[in-house]
Enzyme design. Structure first.
Site, PDB file in Angstrom:
ATOM      1  N   GLU A 150       0.828  -1.218  -0.003  1.00  0.00           N
ATOM      2  CA  GLU A 150       0.018   0.035  -0.073  1.00  0.00           C
ATOM      3  C   GLU A 150       0.954   1.353   0.052  1.00  0.00           C
ATOM      4  OE1 GLU A 150      -2.097   0.098   3.829  1.00  0.00           O
ATOM      5  OE2 GLU A 150      -3.005   1.950   3.388  1.00  0.00           O
ATOM      6  N   TRP A 151       0.541   2.156  -0.763  1.00  0.00           N
ATOM      7  CA  TRP A 151       1.306   3.319  -0.900  1.00  0.00           C
ATOM      8  C   TRP A 151       0.456   4.063   0.327  1.00  0.00           C
ATOM      9  CZ3 TRP A 151       5.443   6.208  -2.393  1.00  0.00           C
ATOM     10  CH2 TRP A 151       5.181   7.509  -2.086  1.00  0.00           C
ATOM     11  N   ILE A 152       1.567   5.024   1.086  1.00  0.00           N
ATOM     12  CA  ILE A 152       1.053   5.751   2.393  1.00  0.00           C
ATOM     13  C   ILE A 152       1.493   7.256   1.903  1.00  0.00           C
ATOM     14  CG2 ILE A 152       1.119   6.537   4.900  1.00  0.00           C
ATOM     15  CD1 ILE A 152       0.477   3.341   4.517  1.00  0.00           C
ATOM     16  N   ASP A 205      13.421  -2.766  14.798  1.00  0.00           N
ATOM     17  CA  ASP A 205      14.598  -2.062  13.977  1.00  0.00           C
ATOM     18  C   ASP A 205      14.099  -0.521  13.950  1.00  0.00           C
ATOM     19  OD1 ASP A 205      16.518  -1.165  12.637  1.00  0.00           O
ATOM     20  OD2 ASP A 205      16.127  -2.080  10.622  1.00  0.00           O
TER      21      ASP A 205
HETATM   22  P1  ADP Z   1      14.644   0.144   2.656  1.00  0.00           P
HETATM   23  O1  ADP Z   1      14.157  -1.152   2.722  1.00  0.00           O
HETATM   24  O2  ADP Z   1      15.733   0.092   1.705  1.00  0.00           O
HETATM   25  O3  ADP Z   1      15.235   0.764   4.073  1.00  0.00           O
HETATM   26  P2  ADP Z   1      12.341   1.658   2.995  1.00  0.00           P
HETATM   27  O4  ADP Z   1      11.380   0.691   3.400  1.00  0.00           O
HETATM   28  O5  ADP Z   1      13.106   2.304   4.190  1.00  0.00           O
HETATM   29  O6  ADP Z   1      13.580   1.054   2.296  1.00  0.00           O
HETATM   30  O7  ADP Z   1      11.706   2.946   1.911  1.00  0.00           O
HETATM   31  C1  ADP Z   1      12.503   3.591   1.266  1.00  0.00           C
HETATM   32  C2  ADP Z   1      11.626   5.222   1.285  1.00  0.00           C
HETATM   33  O8  ADP Z   1      10.206   4.716   0.872  1.00  0.00           O
HETATM   34  C3  ADP Z   1      11.646   5.775   2.607  1.00  0.00           C
HETATM   35  O9  ADP Z   1      11.707   7.028   2.491  1.00  0.00           O
HETATM   36  C4  ADP Z   1      10.224   5.375   3.301  1.00  0.00           C
HETATM   37  O10 ADP Z   1       9.795   6.568   4.038  1.00  0.00           O
HETATM   38  C5  ADP Z   1       9.446   5.382   2.050  1.00  0.00           C
HETATM   39  N1  ADP Z   1       8.609   4.598   2.138  1.00  0.00           N
HETATM   40  C6  ADP Z   1       8.476   3.325   2.788  1.00  0.00           C
HETATM   41  N2  ADP Z   1       7.250   2.370   2.875  1.00  0.00           N
HETATM   42  C7  ADP Z   1       6.496   3.161   2.101  1.00  0.00           C
HETATM   43  C8  ADP Z   1       5.050   3.343   1.905  1.00  0.00           C
HETATM   44  N3  ADP Z   1       4.279   2.162   1.973  1.00  0.00           N
HETATM   45  N4  ADP Z   1       4.430   4.286   1.213  1.00  0.00           N
HETATM   46  C9  ADP Z   1       5.071   5.347   1.100  1.00  0.00           C
HETATM   47  N5  ADP Z   1       6.470   5.530   1.247  1.00  0.00           N
HETATM   48  C10 ADP Z   1       7.121   4.364   1.970  1.00  0.00           C
END
Ligand code: ADP
Length: 299
Positions: free
Chosen positions: A100-102, A203
Protein backbone atom coordinates in the site's frame (compact mmCIF):
# COMPACT_ATOMS: atom_id res chain seq x y z
CA UNK A 1 12.63 3.31 -18.17
CA UNK A 2 13.08 3.02 -14.39
CA UNK A 3 12.16 -0.67 -14.17
CA UNK A 4 13.30 -3.64 -16.24
CA UNK A 5 10.75 -4.91 -18.74
CA UNK A 6 10.25 -8.21 -16.85
CA UNK A 7 9.64 -6.41 -13.56
CA UNK A 8 7.23 -3.96 -15.19
CA UNK A 9 5.26 -6.84 -16.70
CA UNK A 10 5.23 -8.76 -13.39
CA UNK A 11 3.93 -5.70 -11.55
CA UNK A 12 1.28 -4.98 -14.14
CA UNK A 13 0.06 -8.59 -13.97
CA UNK A 14 0.09 -8.48 -10.13
CA UNK A 15 -1.99 -5.30 -10.09
CA UNK A 16 -4.57 -6.79 -12.43
CA UNK A 17 -4.78 -9.83 -10.11
CA UNK A 18 -5.55 -7.67 -7.10
CA UNK A 19 -9.22 -7.79 -8.07
CA UNK A 20 -8.63 -4.77 -10.26
CA UNK A 21 -8.63 -6.19 -13.80
CA UNK A 22 -8.89 -2.74 -15.36
CA UNK A 23 -5.98 -1.29 -13.43
CA UNK A 24 -3.18 0.06 -15.63
CA UNK A 25 0.12 1.67 -14.64
CA UNK A 26 0.14 5.40 -15.35
CA UNK A 27 3.55 6.39 -14.00
CA UNK A 28 6.43 5.12 -11.89
CA UNK A 29 8.64 7.39 -9.79
CA UNK A 30 11.72 6.70 -7.66
CA UNK A 31 11.36 7.07 -3.88
CA UNK A 32 14.52 7.99 -2.00
CA UNK A 33 15.35 7.38 1.65
CA UNK A 34 16.00 3.64 1.93
CA UNK A 35 19.50 2.29 2.26
CA UNK A 36 18.94 -1.33 1.26
CA UNK A 37 16.44 -1.55 -1.59
CA UNK A 38 15.31 0.47 -4.60
CA UNK A 39 11.86 1.90 -3.98
CA UNK A 40 9.16 3.24 -6.32
CA UNK A 41 5.72 4.81 -6.26
CA UNK A 42 3.44 3.28 -8.87
CA UNK A 43 0.46 5.38 -9.90
CA UNK A 44 -2.32 3.40 -11.50
CA UNK A 45 -5.78 4.21 -12.76
CA UNK A 46 -7.22 2.71 -9.55
CA UNK A 47 -4.80 3.97 -6.88
CA UNK A 48 -1.17 4.27 -5.83
CA UNK A 49 1.20 1.51 -4.71
CA UNK A 50 4.66 1.26 -3.18
CA UNK A 51 7.13 -1.32 -4.43
CA UNK A 52 10.59 -2.28 -3.16
CA UNK A 53 13.00 -4.04 -5.48
CA UNK A 54 16.31 -5.82 -4.90
CA UNK A 55 18.51 -8.03 -7.10
CA UNK A 56 20.14 -9.86 -4.18
CA UNK A 57 19.48 -13.62 -4.39
CA UNK A 58 18.14 -13.39 -0.81
CA UNK A 59 15.73 -10.56 -1.69
CA UNK A 60 12.59 -12.69 -1.95
CA UNK A 61 13.27 -14.25 1.51
CA UNK A 62 13.95 -10.80 2.94
CA UNK A 63 10.71 -9.41 1.52
CA UNK A 64 8.77 -12.44 2.71
CA UNK A 65 10.15 -11.93 6.24
CA UNK A 66 9.28 -8.22 6.05
CA UNK A 67 5.76 -9.00 4.92
CA UNK A 68 5.35 -11.59 7.73
CA UNK A 69 6.67 -9.06 10.23
CA UNK A 70 4.13 -6.47 9.10
CA UNK A 71 1.34 -9.08 9.44
CA UNK A 72 2.47 -9.84 13.01
CA UNK A 73 2.33 -6.14 13.90
CA UNK A 74 -1.01 -5.58 12.20
CA UNK A 75 -2.81 -8.00 14.48
CA UNK A 76 -2.38 -6.10 17.76
CA UNK A 77 -2.04 -2.60 16.29
CA UNK A 78 -4.80 -2.49 13.68
CA UNK A 79 -4.71 -1.98 9.92
CA UNK A 80 -4.26 1.80 10.09
CA UNK A 81 -0.80 1.44 11.66
CA UNK A 82 0.78 -1.02 9.22
CA UNK A 83 0.81 -0.82 5.39
CA UNK A 84 -1.06 -3.59 3.59
CA UNK A 85 1.22 -5.95 1.71
CA UNK A 86 -0.07 -7.36 -1.57
CA UNK A 87 2.60 -9.57 -3.04
CA UNK A 88 6.15 -10.83 -2.69
CA UNK A 89 7.42 -11.81 -6.12
CA UNK A 90 10.42 -12.45 -8.31
CA UNK A 91 10.83 -11.27 -11.89
CA UNK A 92 13.88 -12.87 -13.51
CA UNK A 93 16.09 -12.48 -10.46
CA UNK A 94 14.62 -9.20 -9.22
CA UNK A 95 12.78 -9.71 -5.95
CA UNK A 96 9.96 -7.28 -5.16
CA UNK A 97 7.46 -6.45 -2.45
CA UNK A 98 4.26 -4.68 -3.51
CA UNK A 99 2.55 -2.67 -0.76
CA UNK A 100 0.00 0.00 0.00
CA UNK A 101 1.21 3.53 -0.73
CA UNK A 102 1.03 5.81 2.33
CA UNK A 103 0.61 9.55 1.75
CA UNK A 104 2.82 10.96 4.46
CA UNK A 105 2.42 14.06 6.63
CA UNK A 106 4.45 15.78 9.35
CA UNK A 107 6.17 13.35 11.76
CA UNK A 108 7.64 15.64 14.32
CA UNK A 109 4.85 17.67 15.94
CA UNK A 110 3.73 16.84 19.47
CA UNK A 111 0.44 15.04 18.65
CA UNK A 112 2.14 12.68 16.18
CA UNK A 113 5.02 11.95 18.56
CA UNK A 114 2.56 11.26 21.40
CA UNK A 115 0.50 8.95 19.21
CA UNK A 116 3.68 7.10 18.26
CA UNK A 117 4.71 6.72 21.93
CA UNK A 118 1.30 5.29 22.85
CA UNK A 119 1.33 2.99 19.82
CA UNK A 120 4.74 1.53 20.70
CA UNK A 121 3.63 1.04 24.33
CA UNK A 122 0.55 -0.85 23.15
CA UNK A 123 2.74 -3.07 20.97
CA UNK A 124 5.03 -3.79 23.92
CA UNK A 125 2.05 -4.83 26.05
CA UNK A 126 1.74 -7.87 23.77
CA UNK A 127 3.62 -10.58 25.65
CA UNK A 128 4.78 -14.14 24.95
CA UNK A 129 6.09 -16.94 27.16
CA UNK A 130 9.64 -16.77 25.79
CA UNK A 131 12.07 -14.47 23.98
CA UNK A 132 12.34 -15.08 20.22
CA UNK A 133 9.90 -15.87 17.43
CA UNK A 134 8.67 -18.97 15.62
CA UNK A 135 10.77 -18.12 12.56
CA UNK A 136 14.04 -16.36 11.73
CA UNK A 137 14.03 -13.05 9.86
CA UNK A 138 16.41 -10.25 8.90
CA UNK A 139 17.76 -7.07 10.44
CA UNK A 140 18.21 -4.93 7.32
CA UNK A 141 19.81 -7.40 4.89
CA UNK A 142 21.53 -9.49 7.62
CA UNK A 143 20.02 -12.72 8.96
CA UNK A 144 18.48 -12.50 12.44
CA UNK A 145 18.04 -15.73 14.42
CA UNK A 146 15.04 -15.94 16.71
CA UNK A 147 15.23 -19.41 18.34
CA UNK A 148 13.15 -19.23 21.54
CA UNK A 149 14.81 -18.89 24.94
CA UNK A 150 13.31 -18.34 28.38
CA UNK A 151 16.42 -16.37 29.42
CA UNK A 152 16.93 -12.86 28.04
CA UNK A 153 20.66 -12.80 28.82
CA UNK A 154 21.17 -16.04 26.92
CA UNK A 155 18.99 -14.85 24.02
CA UNK A 156 20.61 -11.42 23.66
CA UNK A 157 24.16 -12.76 23.91
CA UNK A 158 23.79 -15.85 21.74
CA UNK A 159 21.23 -14.80 19.14
CA UNK A 160 22.07 -11.13 18.87
CA UNK A 161 25.58 -10.01 19.95
CA UNK A 162 27.54 -13.22 19.35
CA UNK A 163 26.03 -13.79 15.88
CA UNK A 164 27.09 -10.29 14.79
CA UNK A 165 30.54 -10.72 16.41
CA UNK A 166 31.03 -13.96 14.44
CA UNK A 167 30.05 -12.14 11.26
CA UNK A 168 32.49 -9.33 12.06
CA UNK A 169 35.41 -11.68 12.70
CA UNK A 170 37.64 -10.24 9.97
CA UNK A 171 36.85 -6.61 10.79
CA UNK A 172 37.68 -7.27 14.44
CA UNK A 173 41.02 -8.88 13.66
CA UNK A 174 43.73 -6.99 15.57
CA UNK A 175 41.26 -5.36 18.02
CA UNK A 176 40.60 -6.41 21.62
CA UNK A 177 36.83 -6.43 21.12
CA UNK A 178 36.25 -10.20 21.39
CA UNK A 179 37.96 -10.10 24.81
CA UNK A 180 35.93 -7.10 25.91
CA UNK A 181 32.64 -8.65 24.84
CA UNK A 182 33.55 -11.81 26.80
CA UNK A 183 34.01 -9.61 29.86
CA UNK A 184 30.65 -7.98 29.21
CA UNK A 185 28.96 -11.36 28.81
CA UNK A 186 30.28 -12.57 32.18
CA UNK A 187 28.46 -9.74 34.00
CA UNK A 188 25.57 -9.22 31.59
CA UNK A 189 22.82 -10.73 33.75
CA UNK A 190 23.45 -8.11 36.50
CA UNK A 191 23.13 -5.11 34.20
CA UNK A 192 19.37 -4.89 33.71
CA UNK A 193 16.09 -5.59 35.54
CA UNK A 194 13.84 -8.40 34.39
CA UNK A 195 11.25 -7.60 31.68
CA UNK A 196 8.75 -10.07 30.21
CA UNK A 197 9.04 -10.85 26.47
CA UNK A 198 7.30 -8.01 24.59
CA UNK A 199 6.45 -7.88 20.90
CA UNK A 200 9.11 -5.58 19.41
CA UNK A 201 9.35 -3.66 16.15
CA UNK A 202 13.02 -4.68 16.23
CA UNK A 203 14.53 -1.97 13.98
CA UNK A 204 12.93 1.22 15.23
CA UNK A 205 15.04 4.11 14.00
CA UNK A 206 13.32 7.25 12.74
CA UNK A 207 13.35 6.07 9.09
CA UNK A 208 11.21 3.08 10.01
CA UNK A 209 7.99 4.82 10.89
CA UNK A 210 5.81 7.08 8.78
CA UNK A 211 2.97 9.36 9.78
CA UNK A 212 0.06 9.55 7.35
CA UNK A 213 -1.86 12.70 6.45
CA UNK A 214 -4.36 12.13 9.26
CA UNK A 215 -1.49 12.10 11.77
CA UNK A 216 -1.63 8.31 12.27
CA UNK A 217 1.74 6.67 12.92
CA UNK A 218 2.56 3.73 10.62
CA UNK A 219 5.34 1.21 11.27
CA UNK A 220 7.47 -0.02 8.34
CA UNK A 221 10.54 -2.28 7.90
CA UNK A 222 10.23 -4.28 11.12
CA UNK A 223 12.55 -7.04 12.36
CA UNK A 224 9.99 -8.38 14.85
CA UNK A 225 10.51 -10.79 17.74
CA UNK A 226 9.58 -11.00 21.41
CA UNK A 227 12.27 -9.34 23.50
CA UNK A 228 13.09 -6.86 26.25
CA UNK A 229 11.18 -3.70 25.27
CA UNK A 230 14.10 -1.47 26.31
CA UNK A 231 15.82 -2.63 23.09
CA UNK A 232 13.22 -0.82 20.93
CA UNK A 233 13.38 2.27 23.12
CA UNK A 234 17.20 2.28 22.99
CA UNK A 235 17.20 2.16 19.21
CA UNK A 236 15.05 5.31 19.01
CA UNK A 237 17.97 7.09 20.70
CA UNK A 238 20.67 5.83 18.33
CA UNK A 239 20.21 8.38 15.54
CA UNK A 240 17.53 10.62 17.12
CA UNK A 241 14.32 11.77 15.46
CA UNK A 242 11.96 11.07 18.40
CA UNK A 243 10.96 13.97 20.65
CA UNK A 244 10.53 14.12 24.44
CA UNK A 245 6.77 13.92 23.87
CA UNK A 246 7.27 10.44 22.42
CA UNK A 247 9.07 9.21 25.57
CA UNK A 248 6.56 10.95 27.89
CA UNK A 249 3.57 9.38 26.13
CA UNK A 250 5.24 5.95 26.14
CA UNK A 251 6.00 6.21 29.87
CA UNK A 252 2.49 7.40 30.71
CA UNK A 253 1.07 4.34 28.93
CA UNK A 254 3.58 1.67 30.00
CA UNK A 255 6.23 3.07 32.38
CA UNK A 256 9.82 1.96 31.82
CA UNK A 257 11.77 0.64 34.78
CA UNK A 258 14.10 2.86 36.80
CA UNK A 259 17.46 3.56 35.13
CA UNK A 260 16.38 2.68 31.58
CA UNK A 261 18.36 5.60 30.18
CA UNK A 262 21.59 4.12 31.56
CA UNK A 263 20.94 0.92 29.60
CA UNK A 264 20.38 2.56 26.20
CA UNK A 265 24.05 2.13 25.17
CA UNK A 266 24.04 -1.48 26.33
CA UNK A 267 21.15 -2.51 24.05
CA UNK A 268 22.49 -0.40 21.19
CA UNK A 269 25.57 -2.62 21.00
CA UNK A 270 23.40 -4.83 18.79
CA UNK A 271 22.48 -2.26 16.08
CA UNK A 272 26.03 -0.88 16.25
CA UNK A 273 27.45 -4.34 15.49
CA UNK A 274 24.92 -4.64 12.66
CA UNK A 275 26.18 -1.29 11.30
CA UNK A 276 29.77 -2.48 11.71
CA UNK A 277 28.97 -5.48 9.54
CA UNK A 278 27.10 -3.42 6.97
CA UNK A 279 29.20 -0.27 6.75
CA UNK A 280 32.61 -1.13 8.23
CA UNK A 281 35.17 0.00 10.81
CA UNK A 282 33.85 3.55 11.31
CA UNK A 283 31.50 2.04 13.92
CA UNK A 284 34.34 0.57 16.04
CA UNK A 285 34.79 3.69 18.15
CA UNK A 286 31.11 3.88 19.10
CA UNK A 287 31.15 0.20 20.07
CA UNK A 288 34.28 0.71 22.22
CA UNK A 289 32.67 3.73 23.92
CA UNK A 290 29.46 1.87 24.69
CA UNK A 291 31.31 -1.17 26.02
CA UNK A 292 33.47 0.97 28.31
CA UNK A 293 30.40 2.04 30.27
CA UNK A 294 29.55 -1.52 31.29
CA UNK A 295 32.95 -3.17 31.74
CA UNK A 296 34.98 -0.17 32.97
CA UNK A 297 37.57 1.95 31.13
CA UNK A 298 40.56 -0.17 32.24
CA UNK A 299 39.14 -3.60 31.47
P1 ADP B 1 14.70 0.14 2.70
O1 ADP B 1 14.06 -1.21 2.82
O2 ADP B 1 15.70 0.22 1.61
O3 ADP B 1 15.24 0.66 4.02
P2 ADP B 1 12.39 1.82 3.06
O4 ADP B 1 11.37 0.84 3.50
O5 ADP B 1 13.02 2.63 4.15
O6 ADP B 1 13.53 1.12 2.22
O7 ADP B 1 11.71 2.75 2.02
C1 ADP B 1 12.38 3.74 1.24
C2 ADP B 1 11.62 5.05 1.28
O8 ADP B 1 10.24 4.83 0.99
C3 ADP B 1 11.65 5.75 2.63
O9 ADP B 1 11.81 7.13 2.37
C4 ADP B 1 10.28 5.51 3.21
O10 ADP B 1 9.88 6.61 3.99
C5 ADP B 1 9.39 5.37 1.99
N1 ADP B 1 8.30 4.39 2.22
C6 ADP B 1 8.43 3.16 2.79
N2 ADP B 1 7.25 2.50 2.77
C7 ADP B 1 6.35 3.35 2.19
C8 ADP B 1 4.94 3.24 1.88
N3 ADP B 1 4.26 2.13 2.14
N4 ADP B 1 4.33 4.30 1.29
C9 ADP B 1 5.05 5.43 1.00
N5 ADP B 1 6.37 5.57 1.25
C10 ADP B 1 7.03 4.55 1.83
Amino acid sequence: MLLSESLYEALEASLKNLERPHSSIQSIGSVSGGDINRAYRIKTSTGDYFVKVNNDPLAASMFLAESNGLDILRNPLGAAHVPKTFLVGNARGEGFLLMEWIDTGNKHDAPQQEALGRLLASLHRRHADAYGLDHDNFIGPLPQNNGFSSDWTEFFIEQRLQKQLDMADQILDGTDLHKKFDRLFSRFADLYPCEPPSLLHGDLWSGNYLVDQLGTPVFIDPAVYYGNREVDIAMTKLFGGFSERFYDAYNETYPLQHGWEERVDLWNLYPLLVHLNLFGRSYLRAIQNNLKQYIGANS
